[in-house]
Design an enzyme around this catalytic site. Structure first.
Site, PDB file in Angstrom:
ATOM      1  N   THR A 115       0.846  -1.190  -0.053  1.00 11.83           N
ATOM      2  CA  THR A 115      -0.098   0.018   0.106  1.00 11.83           C
ATOM      3  C   THR A 115       0.730   1.237  -0.071  1.00 11.83           C
ATOM      4  O   THR A 115       1.960   1.247   0.605  1.00 11.83           O
ATOM      5  CB  THR A 115      -0.717  -0.032   1.146  1.00 11.83           C
ATOM      6  OG1 THR A 115      -1.555  -1.209   1.422  1.00 11.83           O
ATOM      7  CG2 THR A 115      -1.912   1.177   1.435  1.00 11.83           C
ATOM      8  N   THR A 148      -3.453   0.636  -3.094  1.00  9.66           N
ATOM      9  CA  THR A 148      -2.977  -0.662  -2.643  1.00  9.66           C
ATOM     10  C   THR A 148      -3.275  -1.673  -3.659  1.00  9.66           C
ATOM     11  O   THR A 148      -4.113  -1.523  -4.535  1.00  9.66           O
ATOM     12  CB  THR A 148      -3.689  -1.032  -1.330  1.00  9.66           C
ATOM     13  OG1 THR A 148      -2.996  -2.118  -0.721  1.00  9.66           O
ATOM     14  CG2 THR A 148      -5.071  -1.367  -1.457  1.00  9.66           C
ATOM     15  N   SER A 191      -8.831  -1.303   5.536  1.00  9.82           N
ATOM     16  CA  SER A 191      -8.242  -0.510   6.724  1.00  9.82           C
ATOM     17  C   SER A 191      -7.670   0.836   6.167  1.00  9.82           C
ATOM     18  O   SER A 191      -7.329   1.749   6.968  1.00  9.82           O
ATOM     19  CB  SER A 191      -7.044  -1.234   7.411  1.00  9.82           C
ATOM     20  OG  SER A 191      -7.706  -2.387   8.034  1.00  9.82           O
TER      21      SER A 191
HETATM   22  N1  GLU Z   1      -5.415  -4.480   1.767  1.00 10.82           N
HETATM   23  C1  GLU Z   1      -5.250  -3.635   3.048  1.00 10.82           C
HETATM   24  C2  GLU Z   1      -6.342  -2.839   3.105  1.00 10.82           C
HETATM   25  O1  GLU Z   1      -7.033  -2.452   2.263  1.00 10.82           O
HETATM   26  C3  GLU Z   1      -3.972  -2.958   2.755  1.00 10.82           C
HETATM   27  C4  GLU Z   1      -2.821  -3.778   2.680  1.00 10.82           C
HETATM   28  C5  GLU Z   1      -1.735  -3.369   3.229  1.00 10.82           C
HETATM   29  O2  GLU Z   1      -1.723  -2.070   3.541  1.00 10.82           O
HETATM   30  O3  GLU Z   1      -0.818  -4.090   3.802  1.00 10.82           O
HETATM   31  O4  GLU Z   1      -6.698  -2.706   4.497  1.00 10.82           O
END
Ligand code: GLU
Length: 595
Positions: free
Chosen positions: A413, A431, A475
């Site tokens: 990300t 991301t 997140s």
């Molecule tokens: N896929 C995660 C999300 O959208 C973020 C992945 C990461 O920052 O490691 O929350």
């Protein structure tokens, strides 16, 4: 961490001060002060491209798209057109904040058996690494191309073609491979090597690119050029889409990959159906600060707001730092229990938001915080926000609360922050999920597909379970804060679920502990996600605050890196401070249009 920054700066000063030709302290590329606009990102080439767009008259939205497109070249394991993200835009003249949800979406075939291992007679799921993250089934419909074009169409001043131009040149002429790029390939070498297309691009001669060598991506230049001439329809309805679907359905593996690679069921109909969602942010008022953060299906804003609601009555600046952080850690623990129990894509599940985000519910939760930390085997149970919901329509169905240990956090990300000369701001986190996403490059097109669908929860009946057309809970936490001083400060971070605690940490460091933006970004991270132990940046456990927390019963787990953030703060007189990481992920890059 602060000490190590001090040490490196002192060392840099010492080295440079002793070289006769360079008897000056070099400017820190991670911090810039000036006016007329600014960009902060993880990469120098990308930041420079954004600054050039601002200098050429583009606004913050134009520059944000150009900067991210450049990151697709230089930081291709964290972001790109094969992924998704959330963009927050502050339009100064209208005094409005808009969010663009460009989150990946599950195809129509998705269900709870998304990651079932075909070789497992008991019907168990694929092991997470590398099997579950490296296949066609993990790929969600990418949202980034449409997010760029919608952001530009609605709020930009440049066409997509102009915004992609600098990244096309960068992909053609190449950039110098740095240690971060090389190590990200190295860490992923085994799974990248399973795919012929990824090997061809990122493992030339079977090895990761050498630090200092020039890396070019002519296929990506061609892809961006196609998007320039055909618009993003080419991605969702045309040749580029067909190539993506072919790759998802028939991952281009070598003859005998070292792990099972399952195909995905995404079709052109899934691509054609994709829409970005425009929304409003989650709003929190905290000690005179007005904080705007990301709404569902990201859990960033809701979890952050609940934490702030819980600690609001503690008056953190009045407490000593150990007690203040004890309160924050315990509030995080409780808010993550609620996040894991209630948050999912609101188009599919009734999230009891009013109750969850009410002050009364927070008061209820606050009463559970004791003077000492519970043991490392303790997991907080979710609370019951329904009595505070005031909405008859919410389902009273209960599911067993998932009690999770800290999920492995990743540093994939990327977050970039832009402000233009008018005062418009973009706070944008994008991301591919894992570093290197699914590990699959679309053959001939030079970009990696995401593995975002691994963000779903495979617990039956869980609000975040996979369903057709659903977006996995995220997140990502792009944030914009209006401060009592009149400053406007925007920031965000990578780091999986630690993104939420990083964004909160930067906020508390500024709002309660009076730090400058640069110090708030550089400060040690402290992340409790209802996992028993509290993860911290290595070294924090040896500081006075770290030792104080241990004395209160906290089990601190040092980890090498949490959250390479960026941010920008604009003072009422127009003076801008742009800040990126001084050290994490090799250090980022902040620049202003004028000094
Ligand atoms: N896929 C995660 C999300 O959208 C973020 C992945 C990461 O920052 O490691 O929350």
């Amino acid at each position: 961490m602060k000490r190590s920054i001090f040490v490196s700066l002192t060392l840099a000063f010492f080295i440079f001060a002793n070289l006769p030709a360079l008897s000056f302290v070099p400017p820190n590329p991670a911090i810039a002060q000036g006016h007329g606009g600014a960009v902060a990102s993880v990469d120098r080439d990308a930041t420079k491209i954004g600054i050039n767009v601002l200098k050429a008259g583009g606004n913050a939205i134009d520059a944000a798209v150009a900067t991210t497109a450049a990151l697709g070249v230089t930081d291709p394991f964290s972001t790109g057109i094969g992924g998704g993200g959330f963009m927050m835009i502050y339009l100064k003249a209208k005094n409005r904040i808009i969010t663009i949800d460009g989150r990946e979406e599950a195809p129509a075939t998705a269900n709870i058996n998304l990651f079932q291992d075909p070789d497992n007679s008991k019907g168990e799921n694929l092991t997470f690494f590398p099997n579950r993250i490296s296949n066609g089934a993990a790929v969600g419909v990418p949202g980034t191309p449409l997010a760029w074009s919608e952001a530009l169409r609605r709020y930009g001043t440049w066409q997509l073609k102009a915004a992609l131009r600098p990244a096309i040149d960068l992909a053609k002429t190449g950039f110098k491979v740095d240690a971060t790029f090389a190590s990200q390939v190295q860490t992923n070498q085994a799974r990248f090597a399973a795919f012929t297309s990824t090997t061809a691009l990122y493992l030339p001669n079977g090895k990761p690119p050498v630090v200092g060598s020039i890396f070019k991506n002519p296929d990506l230049a061609k892809t961006y050029q196609m998007m320039s001439s055909q618009g993003v329809q080419g991605f969702y309805q045309g040749k580029l889409g067909q190539a993506t679907i072919e790759t998802v359905q028939h991952p281009p593996t070598i003859a005998k990959p070292s792990f099972r690679v399952i195909p995905g069921g995404m079709t052109m109909a899934d691509l054609g159906r994709y829409q970005v969602q425009l929304g409003t942010p989650i709003f929190t008022k905290y000690r005179g600060y007005k904080i705007y953060s990301m709404g569902l299906p990201s859990s960033g804003g809701t979890t952050g707001k609940e934490v702030m609601n819980i600690v609001a009555d503690f008056n953190l600046p009045k407490l000593d730092r150990v007690k203040a952080w004890h309160s924050i850690i315990e509030a995080q623990r409780l808010a993550f229990a609620d996040r894991d129990r209630f948050i999912g894509d609101p188009k599919y599940v009734k999230v009891p938001l009013t109750g969850l985000l009410s002050r009364e519910f927070a008061k209820n939760r606050r009463q559970l915080i004791g003077d000492r930390a519970p043991g490392k085997d303790f997991r907080a149970l979710p609370g019951n926000p329904l009595p505070f919901q005031n909405e008859a329509s919410v389902s009273l169905t209960t599911v067993d609360p998932p009690l999770k240990t800290n999920q492995p956090h990743d540093n994939s990300t990327t977050h970039l922050t832009v402000v233009d000369r008018f005062g418009n701001i973009v706070s944008y986190t994008s991301t591919l999920e894992q570093i290197g996403g699914s590990g699959i490059v679309v053959p001939g097109y030079g970009f990696i597909l995401n593995n975002e669908l691994t963000d779903f929860d495979l617990t039956p009946n869980h609000p975040n379970r996979p369903e057709p057309g659903k977006r996995p809970r995220s997140s990502l936490s792009p944030t914009i804060t209006f401060e009592p001083s009149g400053n406007i400060t925007a920031y965000g971070s990578p780091g999986g679920s630690t993104i939420i605690t990083t964004a909160l940490g930067i906020g508390f460091n500024r709002m309660d502990f009076g730090m400058s933006l640069a110090d708030a970004i550089a400060a040690p991270r402290i992340s409790q996600r209802n996992g028993g132990v509290t993860q911290v940046d290595s070294g924090f456990e040896k500081t006075d605050v770290g030792k104080g927390l241990i004395a209160l019963g906290h089990v601190l787990e040092p980890v090498p890196e949490i959250g390479a953030a960026t941010g920008i703060s604009i003072a009422p007189n127009g003076r801008i401070t742009a800040a990126a990481e001084p050290i994490r992920r090799g250090g980022g890059s902040a620049m202003t249009v004028k000094r």
